[in-house]
Design an enzyme around this catalytic site. Structure first.
Site, short mmCIF file in Angstrom:
data_model
loop_
_atom_site.label_atom_id
_atom_site.label_comp_id
_atom_site.label_asym_id
_atom_site.label_seq_id
_atom_site.Cartn_x
_atom_site.Cartn_y
_atom_site.Cartn_z
N HIS A 90 -13.86 4.04 8.15
CA HIS A 90 -13.13 2.82 7.85
C HIS A 90 -13.54 2.25 6.49
O HIS A 90 -13.98 1.11 6.36
CB HIS A 90 -13.34 1.77 8.94
CG HIS A 90 -12.24 0.74 8.98
ND1 HIS A 90 -11.85 0.10 10.13
CD2 HIS A 90 -11.43 0.24 8.01
CE1 HIS A 90 -10.87 -0.76 9.86
NE2 HIS A 90 -10.60 -0.67 8.57
N THR A 128 -4.72 5.36 7.60
CA THR A 128 -5.64 4.39 7.00
C THR A 128 -5.29 2.98 7.44
O THR A 128 -5.77 2.01 6.84
CB THR A 128 -5.60 4.47 5.46
OG1 THR A 128 -4.24 4.32 5.01
CG2 THR A 128 -6.16 5.80 4.95
N ALA A 129 -4.45 2.85 8.46
CA ALA A 129 -3.99 1.54 8.92
C ALA A 129 -4.91 1.01 10.03
O ALA A 129 -5.89 0.33 9.76
CB ALA A 129 -2.54 1.63 9.38
N ARG A 130 -4.60 1.34 11.28
CA ARG A 130 -5.43 0.99 12.43
C ARG A 130 -5.33 2.10 13.46
O ARG A 130 -4.25 2.65 13.70
CB ARG A 130 -5.00 -0.34 13.06
CG ARG A 130 -5.45 -1.59 12.31
CD ARG A 130 -6.96 -1.75 12.35
NE ARG A 130 -7.42 -2.97 11.70
CZ ARG A 130 -7.73 -3.09 10.41
NH1 ARG A 130 -7.60 -2.03 9.63
NH2 ARG A 130 -8.18 -4.23 9.93
N ASP A 145 -9.20 7.41 8.81
CA ASP A 145 -10.19 6.43 8.39
C ASP A 145 -10.40 5.36 9.44
O ASP A 145 -11.29 4.52 9.31
CB ASP A 145 -9.75 5.79 7.06
CG ASP A 145 -10.82 4.90 6.46
OD1 ASP A 145 -11.97 5.37 6.31
OD2 ASP A 145 -10.52 3.73 6.13
N ILE A 178 0.84 -1.20 0.00
CA ILE A 178 0.00 0.00 0.00
C ILE A 178 0.87 1.25 0.00
O ILE A 178 0.65 2.18 -0.78
CB ILE A 178 -0.95 0.00 1.20
CG1 ILE A 178 -1.97 -1.14 1.09
CG2 ILE A 178 -1.69 1.34 1.30
CD1 ILE A 178 -2.84 -1.31 2.32
N GLU A 200 -14.65 1.51 16.96
CA GLU A 200 -15.43 1.54 15.73
C GLU A 200 -16.68 0.68 15.89
O GLU A 200 -16.59 -0.43 16.42
CB GLU A 200 -14.59 1.03 14.56
CG GLU A 200 -13.35 1.87 14.28
CD GLU A 200 -12.54 1.37 13.08
OE1 GLU A 200 -13.00 0.42 12.40
OE2 GLU A 200 -11.45 1.92 12.84
#
Length: 308
Positions: free
Chosen positions: A277, A227-229, A253, A153, A258
């Site tokens: 997410h 955008t990972a965790r 994100d 990525i 969540e």
């Protein structure tokens, strides 16, 4: 081998129905909001499950005595289960899926970067409320993008950012090289980056990796993209730096909790760009995701020999 897709949403459930082999003993449970305590009844005697974003605690898995394989739709199962404990205590193997949405996530990270740099989300919100809100954006051409973690990525992010005139630097836990990317020490990447984008897997070693101390090493007025965790970043420290202006903005994100609870402090910050997410959610990535999940099923069930 019986398999159940335990928490399919309408989109992924439809793709699974379209791409499945009718001869497989596959049950698709269209219940994306299933709770952990409902899982044993849905799983029943199945030996394998496909799971999207539902928590699978050890005690719940223990109530599914025939379960041997969990196919997690993504690369971050530790946000939802403990793969090591499932394997050690119950003999349940957790399989992850890599590479299905590299381009989708990379494009999304770039989108968050541009949106945060230009203040687009802030102006959009203001104009919907009847305000003619104008902001001064950050010009990104000639600026430095730092990548923390460098897998497929991050390589896509580097390609896109390099093509837009940015300098790309990176830090990775193991030595790497890549055209157009300068690999530096972690301290150098933190200190030099006008935009810092996170591309680490969540593990015991990376949980809280971007700590308050490391956030303090970031270039003043820089932008953070994740955008990972969510758990990779010290959320409280990040929020404090957004409030103080030491971070110009954040494009996020992923989060510690969540779905994000209503009224979360991040929703009150004008310099936070938030998405649910969804970085990987494109038609192309969704098809890849389900096809690769089915490849795992064929491998563990003996229907085909497919690389892990």
């Amino acid at each position: 081998m019986q398999i159940v897709f335990v928490d399919a949403n309408e989109t992924l459930g439809g793709i699974a129905t379209r791409l499945r082999d009718e001869s497989w003993p596959l049950k698709i449970n269209l219940q994306p909001d299933i709770t952990p305590d409902q899982l044993p009844a849905v799983i029943g005697d199945a030996e394998a499950i496909i799971i999207d974003h539902t928590h699978l605690p050890l005690d719940i898995a223990r109530a599914c005595p025939k379960l041997k394989h969990v196919i997690f739709l993504g690369t971050g199962p530790r946000s939802y289960m403990d793969p090591d404990a499932l394997k050690a205590e119950l003999g349940i193997e957790v399989h992850i899926i890599k590479g299905y949405g590299d381009t989708a996530v990379a494009e999304f990270a770039i989108s968050l970067m541009w949106t945060a740099a230009k203040g687009i989300a802030l102006m959009d919100r203001g104009m919907r409320e009847g305000q003619w809100l104008r902001t001064d954006g950050m010009q990104l051409t000639g600026k430095t993008l730092g990548l923390i973690g460098f897998g497929s990525i991050a390589a896509e992010v580097a390609r896109i950012a390099g093509g837009s005139g940015m300098k790309v630097v990176a830090w990775n836990r193991s030595p790497k090289s890549h055209p157009g990317v300068d690999f530096l020490s972690l301290e150098e990447v933190l200190g030099q980056s006008d935009v810092l984008s996170i591309h680490l897997l969540l593990t015991d070693e990376t949980r809280g990796f971007l700590s308050a101390e490391r956030l303090a090493q970031m270039k003043p007025g820089s932008i953070l993209v994740n955008t990972a965790r969510g758990a990779i970043v010290d959320e409280a420290a990040m929020i404090a730096r957004l409030k103080s202006g030491e971070l110009r903005a954040a494009g996020l994100d992923v989060y510690n909790i969540e779905p994000m609870p209503a009224g979360h402090v991040l929703t009150t910050l004008p310099n936070a760009v938030l998405s649910a997410h969804s970085a990987f959610r494109t038609a192309e990535a969704n098809d890849n995701l389900i096809l690769m999940a089915f490849d795992h099923y064929k491998r563990v069930s003996g229907l085909a020999t497919v690389p892990a």
